[in-house]
Design an enzyme around this catalytic site. Sequence first.
Site, mmCIF file in Angstrom:
data_model
loop_
_atom_site.group_PDB
_atom_site.id
_atom_site.type_symbol
_atom_site.label_atom_id
_atom_site.label_comp_id
_atom_site.label_asym_id
_atom_site.label_seq_id
_atom_site.Cartn_x
_atom_site.Cartn_y
_atom_site.Cartn_z
ATOM 1 C CG HIS A 19 -2.015 -1.136 1.002
ATOM 2 N ND1 HIS A 19 -2.619 -1.790 2.032
ATOM 3 C CD2 HIS A 19 -2.512 -1.715 -0.139
ATOM 4 C CE1 HIS A 19 -3.466 -2.706 1.557
ATOM 5 N NE2 HIS A 19 -3.403 -2.684 0.240
ATOM 6 C CG HIS A 42 -6.287 -10.652 -7.837
ATOM 7 N ND1 HIS A 42 -5.657 -10.321 -9.013
ATOM 8 C CD2 HIS A 42 -6.546 -11.985 -7.911
ATOM 9 C CE1 HIS A 42 -5.539 -11.406 -9.760
ATOM 10 N NE2 HIS A 42 -6.070 -12.426 -9.120
ATOM 11 C CB SER A 100 -5.421 -2.103 -3.168
ATOM 12 O OG SER A 100 -6.212 -3.218 -3.488
ATOM 13 C CD GLU A 118 -12.478 -10.289 -4.219
ATOM 14 O OE1 GLU A 118 -11.340 -9.814 -4.223
ATOM 15 O OE2 GLU A 118 -12.687 -11.497 -3.975
ATOM 16 C CG ASP A 143 -9.804 -14.428 -14.189
ATOM 17 O OD1 ASP A 143 -9.108 -14.174 -13.178
ATOM 18 O OD2 ASP A 143 -9.344 -15.002 -15.205
ATOM 19 N N GLY A 144 -9.838 -11.304 -12.531
ATOM 20 C CA GLY A 144 -8.982 -10.132 -12.693
ATOM 21 C C GLY A 144 -7.851 -10.352 -13.696
ATOM 22 C CG ASP A 164 -2.652 -7.979 -3.572
ATOM 23 O OD1 ASP A 164 -1.778 -8.804 -3.264
ATOM 24 O OD2 ASP A 164 -3.372 -7.392 -2.736
HETATM 25 N N1 SAM Z 1 -5.663 -6.028 -3.246
HETATM 26 C C1 SAM Z 1 -6.344 -6.129 -1.968
HETATM 27 C C2 SAM Z 1 -5.777 -5.089 -1.028
HETATM 28 O O1 SAM Z 1 -4.595 -4.738 -1.167
HETATM 29 O O2 SAM Z 1 -6.510 -4.604 -0.184
HETATM 30 C C3 SAM Z 1 -6.237 -7.500 -1.368
HETATM 31 C C4 SAM Z 1 -6.544 -8.617 -2.308
HETATM 32 S S1 SAM Z 1 -6.406 -10.207 -1.655
HETATM 33 C C5 SAM Z 1 -4.703 -10.423 -1.439
HETATM 34 C C6 SAM Z 1 -6.732 -11.175 -3.077
HETATM 35 C C7 SAM Z 1 -8.215 -11.178 -3.484
HETATM 36 O O3 SAM Z 1 -8.310 -11.751 -4.793
HETATM 37 C C8 SAM Z 1 -9.120 -12.014 -2.613
HETATM 38 O O4 SAM Z 1 -10.139 -11.204 -2.110
HETATM 39 C C9 SAM Z 1 -9.679 -13.102 -3.550
HETATM 40 O O5 SAM Z 1 -11.037 -13.412 -3.280
HETATM 41 C C10 SAM Z 1 -9.547 -12.455 -4.896
HETATM 42 N N2 SAM Z 1 -9.385 -13.352 -6.058
HETATM 43 C C11 SAM Z 1 -8.799 -14.573 -6.126
HETATM 44 N N3 SAM Z 1 -8.694 -14.987 -7.408
HETATM 45 C C12 SAM Z 1 -9.230 -13.993 -8.175
HETATM 46 C C13 SAM Z 1 -9.356 -13.794 -9.574
HETATM 47 N N4 SAM Z 1 -8.931 -14.724 -10.462
HETATM 48 N N5 SAM Z 1 -9.912 -12.642 -10.013
HETATM 49 C C14 SAM Z 1 -10.350 -11.693 -9.141
HETATM 50 N N6 SAM Z 1 -10.234 -11.818 -7.792
HETATM 51 C C15 SAM Z 1 -9.679 -12.950 -7.321
#
Ligand code: SAM
Length: 280
Positions: A19, A42, A100, A118, A143-144, A164
């Site tokens: 961050h 993500h 984030s 997400e 999907d991100g 992330d």
């Molecule tokens: N970026 C966030 C932050 O810094 O506050 C934290 C994200 S966390 C590490 C990862 C997130 O990705 C989780 O909430 C999970 O549910 C989500 N996730 C997992 N695979 C994903 C995908 N293929 N596409 C989108 N989101 C996904």
Amino acid sequence: MLSYRHSFHAGNFADLLKHLTLHYLLDYLNRKDKPWFYLDTHAGAGLYSLKSASAEKTGEYQDGIQRLLGAEPKHPLLQAFRQQVLSLNTKPSELYYPGSPLLASLMMRPQDRMQLHELHPQDHRLLSSHLQNKARVRIQQSDGFAALKASLPPPERRGLILMDPPYELKEDYQRVIQAVQEGVKRFATGTYAIWYPVLQRQQTESWIRQFSNAGLPSLLRLEHCPLPDSSGFGMTGSGMLIINPPWSLAQDFKTLMPELNQLLQQGKPGTFCIEQSGNI
Ligand code: SAM
């Protein structure tokens, strides 16, 4: 099956590096009036209560944001980020930490635009509720990784992509490289910031070698490990790989990292590195 929930880890030492980097990169984009596009592949839930049962269960934030909140940091970036977290906390009975997307939304201007992905249904719902009144923010439960191909290049032609993933699936490591290659093919001048955990040193190095041999533009590696390398299963550190970093970033982090390292020390002093491509 998605089992990862960031609420257990919010505000930990790894979130701090991520961050702080995000804050730096958006602040840099804000130096010009031209609009920017922020893609968070993500996104997580957006806002976390550190008084929740999940945050208290691991207590990880105590070796992360709690340390910064209790300090009087010298580095301007640490001061600015600390102030940003404090601005979300008006009652002594609460302790909130921005994810984030919320952090980015605090820094966006009327001309900027954000797209957040997400997958987890509950975190997607929470994310939507935390950012529901924000204009120019698009939230998708999809999907991100695929978003880089689908949404780049942005019409703004200035932008930051934060990637992330939780890396709970082994294939996430390869998907990151493939997605960034797709992104750079379409939007070569964008800045890409990719978070990674340090779990097993050899595996981390081997993945970073693959990353730096993937034909991508200039790469900066920032890494901070409060704990020594271990053959166990826990995370001992984390890093950011930044493609097309602002020229000043490495220089500014040279003064930030020692202070961050000291602040987050657990027992023995930790380690950190700032490496430009070619030296990675
Ligand atoms: N970026 C966030 C932050 O810094 O506050 C934290 C994200 S966390 C590490 C990862 C997130 O990705 C989780 O909430 C999970 O549910 C989500 N996730 C997992 N695979 C994903 C995908 N293929 N596409 C989108 N989101 C996904």
